[in-house]
Design a protein around this motif. Structure first.
Motif, PDB file in Angstrom:
ATOM      1  N   LEU A 176      26.532   1.570  33.972  1.00  0.00           N
ATOM      2  CA  LEU A 176      26.450   0.539  32.785  1.00  0.00           C
ATOM      3  C   LEU A 176      27.693  -0.726  33.078  1.00  0.00           C
ATOM      4  O   LEU A 176      27.366  -1.852  32.737  1.00  0.00           O
ATOM      5  N   VAL A 181      22.384  -4.691  30.048  1.00  0.00           N
ATOM      6  CA  VAL A 181      21.269  -3.894  29.482  1.00  0.00           C
ATOM      7  C   VAL A 181      20.435  -5.037  28.625  1.00  0.00           C
ATOM      8  O   VAL A 181      20.615  -5.792  28.164  1.00  0.00           O
ATOM      9  N   ALA A 196      26.281   1.402  24.189  1.00  0.00           N
ATOM     10  CA  ALA A 196      25.927   1.353  25.540  1.00  0.00           C
ATOM     11  C   ALA A 196      26.046  -0.026  26.183  1.00  0.00           C
ATOM     12  O   ALA A 196      26.477  -0.432  26.856  1.00  0.00           O
ATOM     13  N   SER A 200      28.728  -2.038  28.865  1.00  0.00           N
ATOM     14  CA  SER A 200      27.939  -2.869  29.783  1.00  0.00           C
ATOM     15  C   SER A 200      28.389  -4.411  29.990  1.00  0.00           C
ATOM     16  O   SER A 200      29.553  -4.752  29.447  1.00  0.00           O
ATOM     17  N   VAL A 223      19.420  -1.395  32.731  1.00  0.00           N
ATOM     18  CA  VAL A 223      19.053  -0.539  31.896  1.00  0.00           C
ATOM     19  C   VAL A 223      17.906  -1.430  31.133  1.00  0.00           C
ATOM     20  O   VAL A 223      18.346  -2.531  30.691  1.00  0.00           O
ATOM     21  N   GLY A 267      16.257   2.921  33.666  1.00  0.00           N
ATOM     22  CA  GLY A 267      17.613   2.534  34.108  1.00  0.00           C
ATOM     23  C   GLY A 267      17.990   3.241  35.603  1.00  0.00           C
ATOM     24  O   GLY A 267      17.293   4.075  36.102  1.00  0.00           O
ATOM     25  N   ALA A 271      23.180   4.787  35.133  1.00  0.00           N
ATOM     26  CA  ALA A 271      23.387   3.909  33.761  1.00  0.00           C
ATOM     27  C   ALA A 271      22.452   4.764  32.875  1.00  0.00           C
ATOM     28  O   ALA A 271      22.578   4.782  31.665  1.00  0.00           O
ATOM     29  N   VAL A 275      23.414   6.123  29.115  1.00  0.00           N
ATOM     30  CA  VAL A 275      22.502   5.848  27.913  1.00  0.00           C
ATOM     31  C   VAL A 275      22.280   7.051  27.026  1.00  0.00           C
ATOM     32  O   VAL A 275      22.284   7.223  25.849  1.00  0.00           O
TER      33      VAL A 275
END
Ligand code: IPD
Ligand code: CA
Ligand code: CA
Length: 284
Positions: A176, A181, A196, A200, A223, A267, A271, A275
């Motif tokens: 991440l 994301v 999350a 990131s 992600v 993802g 990652a 998450v």
């Protein structure tokens, strides 16, 4: 229009057949993309289930063009606008799954970040995928077990920047902290997704699920998370993801079946695992 066939056993499809079906699918999507880029008349926009769930004559016209081009395959079509297969959630056998315009709100409002998404699904497993990003001039394709690629949407064109034909390699297994994301706006209220995103490099939301999933498969984000998607949103891009080593599950970690609507967490392996950990009910 609807077709039935639930319970029908899959005809086994050889690799050569799949390559032929991919070529037909690509031809159909290219024709629909050219139409959608220049429909030659004012857009007529209608709301469906709610005021932001839009459809235009171009969604319907693109679906019709693709259906006509695929008729000769004899394979039924499950399309968002007018072609449904009965009992799709348990459907066995081969079926085309089509979103004629994914991201209609963008198509109508910003004129970019919309896609055409077409997959051949066999016993619930995507085996051929075509995702077109017409405004960027890119065409993403995959055949199960044979990898994924990107090429210019227009045959013979140099294509947009970055669209030179290339194989989509297995994604680098970035954590991440080293990637972006992509999350639906409804998830910004979710504490786990919030953590999350903080871990990131930042959050993006483009508003077209097929392109957002493809972005992860192409290494542009680590992600993608969405609380609810339909089979036509995800069927093609799911194959681009699995062919590039991207992991797909529901947001609670349950297995993902493209035939059923529901949440989606996509993802890189690292990652995706991070998450899921942030989303775990034990970690509040
Ligand atoms: C929509 C887009 C959007 C997603 C919605 C979908 P549509 O598809 O993929 O990104 O958040 O859930 O319905 O309706 O424009 O084909
Ligand atoms: Ca869609
Ligand atoms: Ca659509």
């Amino acid at each position: 229009m609807s077709a039935s066939g639930g319970g029908r056993k899959a005809a086994s499809t050889s690799s050569a057949d799949l390559v032929d079906l991919l070529a037909r699918a690509v031809g159909a999507v290219r024709e629909a993309a050219a139409f959608a880029l220049d429909p030659g008349e004012e857009l007529r926009v209608e709301a469906k289930a709610h005021r932001n769930d839009l459809v235009t004559q171009v969604d319907r016209g693109a679906e019709e063009r693709i259906v006509r081009r695929l008729e000769a395959t004899g394979i039924p079509i499950h399309g968002e606008e007018a072609h449904r297969v009965e009992d799709f959630e348990t459907y066995r056998g081969r079926v085309w799954v089509l979103d004629p315009i994914d991201g209609t709100l963008n198509y109508v409002s910003t004129h970019r970040d919309w896609a055409i998404s077409l997959a051949l699904v066999d016993d619930g497993v995507p085996v051929v995928a075509v995702v077109a990003d017409p405004v960027a001039g890119r065409l993403y394709t995959a055949v199960r077990g044979r990898g994924a690629r990107v090429e210019p949407l227009t045959e013979g064109a140099a294509g947009a920047v970055g669209a030179a034909p290339r194989v989509l390699e297995t994604v680098e297994d970035l954590p991440l902290s080293e990637g972006m994301v992509i999350a639906h706006y409804q998830l910004t209220q979710d504490a786990g997704i919030g953590r999350a995103i903080e871990a990131s490099r930042g959050m993006r939301c483009y508003g077209a699920a097929a392109l957002e999933m493809t972005e992860v498969a192409a290494g542009g984000a680590v992600v993608y998370a969405q609380p609810r998607l339909q089979p036509w949103d995800v069927a093609a891009a799911a194959l681009l993801c699995t062919e590039t080593g991207v992991v797909l599950t529901r947001m609670d970690g349950a297995p993902f079946d493209v035939r059923r609507a529901g949440s989606l967490l996509v993802g890189t392996p690292a990652a995706h695992a991070e998450v899921l950990e942030y989303l775990s009910p034990d970690r509040c």
